[in-house]
Scaffold this motif. Structure first.
Motif, short mmCIF file in Angstrom:
data_model
loop_
_atom_site.label_atom_id
_atom_site.label_comp_id
_atom_site.label_asym_id
_atom_site.label_seq_id
_atom_site.Cartn_x
_atom_site.Cartn_y
_atom_site.Cartn_z
N GLN A 181 0.82 -1.22 0.00
CA GLN A 181 0.00 0.00 0.00
C GLN A 181 0.86 1.26 0.00
OE1 GLN A 181 -2.35 -0.55 3.52
NE2 GLN A 181 -3.37 -2.36 2.72
N GLU A 182 1.98 1.22 0.70
CA GLU A 182 2.80 2.41 0.89
C GLU A 182 3.96 2.51 -0.09
OE1 GLU A 182 2.10 4.82 2.87
OE2 GLU A 182 0.55 3.95 4.16
N GLY A 183 4.15 1.49 -0.91
CA GLY A 183 5.26 1.51 -1.87
C GLY A 183 6.62 1.37 -1.22
N LEU A 184 6.74 0.49 -0.24
CA LEU A 184 7.98 0.32 0.52
C LEU A 184 8.61 -1.03 0.23
CD1 LEU A 184 6.70 1.63 3.97
CD2 LEU A 184 7.81 2.94 2.15
N TRP A 185 9.91 -1.07 0.29
CA TRP A 185 10.67 -2.32 0.15
C TRP A 185 10.51 -3.12 1.44
CZ3 TRP A 185 14.43 -3.78 -3.75
CH2 TRP A 185 15.20 -4.89 -3.42
N LEU A 186 10.12 -4.40 1.32
CA LEU A 186 10.01 -5.28 2.48
C LEU A 186 11.18 -6.26 2.48
CD1 LEU A 186 8.53 -6.38 4.97
CD2 LEU A 186 7.23 -7.87 3.42
N HIS A 187 11.96 -6.17 3.53
CA HIS A 187 13.09 -7.09 3.72
C HIS A 187 12.78 -8.03 4.88
CE1 HIS A 187 17.07 -8.73 4.16
NE2 HIS A 187 17.21 -8.22 5.38
N ALA A 188 13.03 -9.32 4.71
CA ALA A 188 12.84 -10.30 5.77
C ALA A 188 14.21 -10.69 6.33
CB ALA A 188 12.11 -11.53 5.25
N ASP A 189 14.49 -10.24 7.54
CA ASP A 189 15.71 -10.67 8.23
C ASP A 189 15.41 -12.01 8.88
OD1 ASP A 189 17.89 -11.16 9.80
OD2 ASP A 189 17.78 -9.32 10.97
N ALA A 190 15.66 -13.08 8.13
CA ALA A 190 15.42 -14.44 8.59
C ALA A 190 16.73 -15.12 8.96
CB ALA A 190 14.68 -15.23 7.52
N CYS A 191 17.71 -14.33 9.35
CA CYS A 191 19.02 -14.89 9.68
C CYS A 191 18.91 -15.97 10.75
CB CYS A 191 19.96 -13.77 10.15
SG CYS A 191 20.47 -12.65 8.83
N VAL A 192 18.08 -15.73 11.77
CA VAL A 192 17.93 -16.70 12.86
C VAL A 192 16.88 -17.75 12.51
CG1 VAL A 192 17.20 -17.00 15.25
CG2 VAL A 192 18.67 -15.08 14.63
N GLY A 193 15.69 -17.32 12.11
CA GLY A 193 14.57 -18.24 12.00
C GLY A 193 14.26 -18.76 10.61
N GLY A 194 15.06 -18.39 9.63
CA GLY A 194 14.78 -18.81 8.26
C GLY A 194 14.91 -20.30 8.02
N SER A 195 15.64 -20.99 8.90
CA SER A 195 15.83 -22.44 8.72
C SER A 195 14.52 -23.20 8.82
CB SER A 195 16.82 -22.97 9.77
OG SER A 195 18.10 -22.39 9.58
N ALA A 196 13.49 -22.59 9.38
CA ALA A 196 12.18 -23.25 9.45
C ALA A 196 11.64 -23.59 8.08
CB ALA A 196 11.19 -22.35 10.20
N ILE A 197 12.15 -22.96 7.03
CA ILE A 197 11.66 -23.20 5.68
C ILE A 197 11.90 -24.63 5.23
CG2 ILE A 197 13.72 -22.63 4.30
CD1 ILE A 197 10.12 -21.35 3.68
N PHE A 198 12.85 -25.34 5.85
CA PHE A 198 13.17 -26.71 5.46
C PHE A 198 12.12 -27.71 5.96
CE2 PHE A 198 17.24 -24.68 4.98
CZ PHE A 198 17.82 -25.33 3.91
N SER A 199 11.30 -27.30 6.92
CA SER A 199 10.37 -28.22 7.57
C SER A 199 8.93 -27.90 7.20
CB SER A 199 10.53 -28.14 9.09
OG SER A 199 9.45 -28.76 9.75
N ASP A 200 8.20 -28.91 6.69
CA ASP A 200 6.79 -28.72 6.41
C ASP A 200 6.01 -28.41 7.68
OD1 ASP A 200 7.13 -29.17 3.71
OD2 ASP A 200 6.68 -31.30 3.83
N LYS A 201 6.51 -28.91 8.81
CA LYS A 201 5.86 -28.71 10.10
C LYS A 201 6.04 -27.29 10.62
CE LYS A 201 6.38 -30.36 14.89
NZ LYS A 201 7.14 -31.31 15.76
N LEU A 202 7.13 -26.63 10.23
CA LEU A 202 7.49 -25.34 10.83
C LEU A 202 7.42 -24.15 9.88
CD1 LEU A 202 10.65 -26.57 12.79
CD2 LEU A 202 8.37 -26.15 13.74
N LYS A 203 7.36 -24.40 8.58
CA LYS A 203 7.50 -23.27 7.65
C LYS A 203 6.32 -22.30 7.68
CE LYS A 203 6.03 -25.91 3.54
NZ LYS A 203 6.54 -26.41 2.23
N HIS A 204 5.25 -22.66 8.42
CA HIS A 204 4.14 -21.71 8.58
C HIS A 204 4.60 -20.45 9.31
CE1 HIS A 204 3.52 -22.44 12.94
NE2 HIS A 204 3.94 -23.66 12.65
N TYR A 205 5.69 -20.55 10.09
CA TYR A 205 6.23 -19.36 10.76
C TYR A 205 6.64 -18.30 9.73
CZ TYR A 205 6.60 -21.68 15.33
OH TYR A 205 6.33 -22.30 16.52
N LEU A 206 6.96 -18.74 8.53
CA LEU A 206 7.46 -17.84 7.49
C LEU A 206 6.39 -17.53 6.44
CD1 LEU A 206 10.90 -19.63 7.10
CD2 LEU A 206 10.55 -17.36 8.10
N TYR A 207 5.14 -17.77 6.78
CA TYR A 207 4.05 -17.52 5.84
C TYR A 207 4.07 -16.05 5.40
CZ TYR A 207 -0.67 -17.00 3.96
OH TYR A 207 -1.74 -16.72 3.14
#
Length: 370
Positions: free
Chosen positions: A139-165
């Motif tokens: 809506q505001e025309g802003l760049w969105l950056h996801a700092d997933a340095c700590v929690g990005g590893s959840a993407i490997f798990s089908d059980k956990l990747k909902h955290y990164l929805y």
């Protein structure tokens, strides 16, 4: 190899045809994001500088990593132009507070340009609501950056990747395999959905190094699309570990780290003398206080909290001296600025409930006479 691994990771995070690079750490990855956001909004600044622009303002949560502030200093934006947005009781950025902050900045005659969402904050392990923040940024025309340095590893798990929805809607992502995956330092991934933007932002076409008339595809020469020159082959460490163990085993280990944190949080709630900082573990972090017997059953006055804040540093000193355990501690502003323990689990070695029991037993042993 770097192209292959980055393409695979981009697909996992939902960034089809992603561009990217390996960086010396999450701080540099976050700096890459802010530099690209500025360039995309004001490409002329590469040639003429930022001297004629309105003050550019970045937004991040009040629980985010300090590297966002450092990036603003490095880029000449200044700390005054980093707005720390309020978080909820679990440390997650509140989208409505972001909207208010953006409006306030525009009313001041400044120019918002960048939002950093944290996926697994350093202390509480909080995941900001990416979908809602993406809506605000759209809506505001802003760049969105996801700092997933700590929690990005959840993407490997089908059980956990909902955290990164919602992370697939980010303009850029930072992820550190050298954290939860324990890939040897250094190994940090920076991804962006904007093909060619890294090169456009950083390249200077130094012909004595990056000749364009080579016999092979010069797209393999990635050195000009960041602000370093020489780099280590960090991609090999990640490629090797993922290839040897396989994605299923990596997912199992990540799930074990999350499960251990949840178990530890449950035990903290059950054991006399221990108290949760937040009601449940987030990411692989568990935050808690240890209350020695000398402080139990007393009125919790400001003086009582001051005494409690001295417990964790003294126990940590005894940990180091005895050589049995290493658990960090820190205060944060919305938790009375009183030191508490932060146990962070990783995948190597795979943590167990017995390990978590030992953590609490040892803290109790070392601090029982305080």
């Amino acid at each position: 190899m770097e192209r292959f691994v980055l393409a695979k990771l981009g697909s996992m995070f939902g960034l089809e045809k992603a561009d990217g690079i390996f960086a010396p750490g999450g701080s540099i990855s976050n700096l890459h994001a802010m530099l690209l956001a500025r360039y995309k909004l004001h490409p002329e600044s590469k040639q003429s500088g930022i001297f004629t622009l309105k003050p550019l303002v970045a937004f991040t949560s009040d629980q985010s990593h300090y590297s966002i502030k450092k990036a603003a200093v490095t880029m000449g934006l200044g700390l005054d132009n980093v707005v720390q947005v309020k978080t909820d009781s679990l440390g997650r950025m509140i989208p409505q507070e972001l909207k208010k902050a953006v409006k306030r900045v525009r009313d001041e005659g400044k120019e918002p340009f960048f939002v950093c969402a944290t996926c697994g904050s350093t202390v509480l392990g909080a995941y900001d609501p990416l979908k809602e923040l993406a809506d605000v940024c759209n809506q505001e025309g802003l760049w969105l950056h996801a700092d997933a340095c700590v929690g990005g590893s959840a993407i490997f798990s089908d059980k956990l990747k909902h955290y990164l929805y919602g992370i697939q809607r980010a303009d850029s992502i930072a992820w550190n395999p050298h954290k939860m995956l324990c890939v040897p330092l250094q190994c940090s991934v920076f991804l962006t959905r904007h093909q060619g933007l890294l090169d456009a932002c950083h390249s200077t076409r130094a012909s004595y190094l990056f000749q364009q008339d080579k016999f092979y595809d010069v797209g393999y020469d990635v050195g000009d699309k960041n602000f370093q020159c020489g780099r280590k082959v960090d991609v090999f460490k990640l490629y090797f570990i993922l290839s040897v163990h396989g994605l299923d085993e990596i997912a199992r280990r990540i799930e074990a780290a999350f499960d251990a944190a949840a178990y530890l949080s449950e035990q903290v709630a059950l054991r006399p003398g221990f108290r949760q900082v937040i009601p449940a573990a987030q990411c692989a972090n568990t935050c808690f206080w240890f209350v020695p017997e000398s402080l139990r059953g007393q009125e919790e006055t400001p003086g009582w909290w001051e005494k409690l804040g001295k417990v964790a540093p003294r126990v940590k000193t005894r940990m180091v001296q005895s050589g049995t355990l290493m658990v960090g501690y820190q205060p944060i502003e919305n938790k009375n600025l009183v030191n508490f323990f932060r146990m962070t689990n990783t995948c190597v070695p795979v943590p167990t409930s017995a390990d978590m029991d030992f953590v609490l037993d040892e803290i109790e042993r070392l601090g029982k006479d305080l």
